[in-house]
Motif scaffolding. Structure first.
Motif, short mmCIF file in Angstrom:
data_model
loop_
_atom_site.label_atom_id
_atom_site.label_comp_id
_atom_site.label_asym_id
_atom_site.label_seq_id
_atom_site.Cartn_x
_atom_site.Cartn_y
_atom_site.Cartn_z
N LEU A 1 0.85 -1.18 0.00
CA LEU A 1 0.00 0.00 0.00
C LEU A 1 0.89 1.23 0.00
O LEU A 1 1.94 1.25 0.66
N TRP A 2 0.48 2.28 -0.70
CA TRP A 2 1.25 3.51 -0.75
C TRP A 2 0.72 4.49 0.28
O TRP A 2 -0.47 4.82 0.29
N ASP A 3 1.59 4.96 1.16
CA ASP A 3 1.25 5.97 2.15
C ASP A 3 1.68 7.32 1.59
O ASP A 3 2.86 7.66 1.59
N SER A 4 0.71 8.08 1.08
CA SER A 4 1.05 9.36 0.43
C SER A 4 1.49 10.42 1.44
O SER A 4 2.21 11.34 1.07
N GLN A 5 1.10 10.28 2.69
CA GLN A 5 1.53 11.26 3.69
C GLN A 5 3.03 11.15 3.95
O GLN A 5 3.73 12.15 3.98
N TYR A 6 3.52 9.92 4.13
CA TYR A 6 4.94 9.71 4.43
C TYR A 6 5.77 9.33 3.20
O TYR A 6 6.97 9.14 3.31
N LYS A 7 5.10 9.20 2.05
CA LYS A 7 5.79 8.88 0.78
C LYS A 7 6.61 7.60 0.87
O LYS A 7 7.78 7.55 0.50
N ASN A 8 5.94 6.55 1.36
CA ASN A 8 6.61 5.25 1.40
C ASN A 8 5.58 4.13 1.30
O ASN A 8 4.39 4.35 1.38
N SER A 9 6.10 2.93 1.11
CA SER A 9 5.26 1.73 0.99
C SER A 9 5.06 1.10 2.35
O SER A 9 5.97 1.08 3.18
N MET A 10 3.88 0.56 2.52
CA MET A 10 3.59 -0.29 3.67
C MET A 10 3.35 -1.67 3.09
O MET A 10 2.60 -1.82 2.13
N ARG A 11 4.04 -2.67 3.63
CA ARG A 11 3.97 -4.00 3.02
C ARG A 11 3.71 -5.08 4.04
O ARG A 11 4.14 -4.98 5.19
#
Length: 116
Positions: free
Chosen positions: A43-53
């Motif tokens: 999933l893309w976390d647009s707030q922190y600009k990173n992936s959650m996997r």
């Protein structure tokens, strides 16, 4: 607006190692729970600009199937990126490199031998 639900169930042993993975989708032709031996969820976390996997596989996932799972996942990530890029020539070039790597990976891991 249409909504769909994807449901994942994971049974863990006493050491929190997955023993069973099941999934279902409210938008599919069959909403029954289906078994799976492994899953990658990103999933893309647009707030922190990173992936959650979440990467999980069951204890009984055979190594040869895991190698194939990685290969097919890399291939489909390339397909998804091409669709998302809207025909960007640079994306097409980079995906060509990814396809070359996938072929190298498949050869080294002996994934596609004996298949038509």
């Amino acid at each position: 607006m249409k909504k769909a639900e994807i449901k994942l169930q994971v049974e863990l042993d006493d050491n929190n190692v997955p023993e069973m993975i099941q999934w279902s989708s409210s938008d599919g032709e069959n909403s029954d729970e289906l078994p799976a031996k492994a899953m990658f969820l990103a999933l893309w976390d647009s707030q922190y600009k990173n992936s959650m996997r979440i990467d999980l596989w069951t204890k009984d996932m055979p190594y040869d199937e895991m190698k194939r799972f990685f290969y097919e996942t890399l291939q489909t990530l390339g397909d998804s990126f091409l669709r998302a890029s809207g025909g960007d020539p640079m994306a097409e070039s980079v995906i060509g490199d990814l396809r070359d790597y996938c072929a190298h990976y498949a050869d080294k891991m002996e994934i596609l031998e004996g298949q038509n």
